[in-house]
Scaffold this active site. Sequence first.
Site, PDB file in Angstrom:
ATOM      1  N   GLY A  60       0.736  -1.365   0.039  1.00  8.95           N
ATOM      2  CA  GLY A  60       0.011   0.038  -0.103  1.00  8.95           C
ATOM      3  C   GLY A  60       0.700   1.332   0.159  1.00  8.95           C
ATOM      4  O   GLY A  60       2.089   1.355  -0.214  1.00  8.95           O
ATOM      5  N   SER A  61       0.082   2.333   0.481  1.00  5.62           N
ATOM      6  CA  SER A  61       0.401   3.787   0.295  1.00  5.62           C
ATOM      7  C   SER A  61       1.626   4.033   1.271  1.00  5.62           C
ATOM      8  O   SER A  61       1.709   3.260   2.362  1.00  5.62           O
ATOM      9  CB  SER A  61      -0.516   4.578   0.657  1.00  5.62           C
ATOM     10  N   THR A  62       2.363   5.243   0.806  1.00  8.53           N
ATOM     11  CA  THR A  62       3.616   5.264   1.635  1.00  8.53           C
ATOM     12  C   THR A  62       3.025   6.244   2.884  1.00  8.53           C
ATOM     13  O   THR A  62       3.880   6.284   3.868  1.00  8.53           O
ATOM     14  CB  THR A  62       4.500   6.775   0.859  1.00  8.53           C
TER      15      THR A  62
END
Length: 129
Positions: A60-62
């Site tokens: 997933g996202s940073t």
Amino acid sequence: MELKGRSISKGIIEGIAIVSKKPFSFLGGVDEEGNIIDKDSDLYGQSLKGKIFVFPYGRGSTVGSYVIYGLAKRGILKGIVNKECEPIVATGAILGGIPLVDKIDIEEIKTGDRIVVDGNTGVVKILNK
């Protein structure tokens, strides 16, 4: 039982493991209180509070790095053990100052096991085996 892995984030913590067999995204996967809210997670509805989170790898996202950081700073997430750590999880653990070890055979660890994560040496000890 002692498992030798790789140190990612320094520190030593002893606690109870909570184990997921699935990759985990911290963004949208957990709320501010440490409750797992991802309905696709095998740990849906359980809490990370005061636990050492064992899971294969992050996805997933940073923004997930900042979620980990926030959980660590609020004293909710105590440590992480991965099969294969990736940069998002590593960054969050380092910023949050919690021990993280990877390259561990996580199949050996079960939810409820008392473990020691030594982020200085890369060793995870399962105390009740």
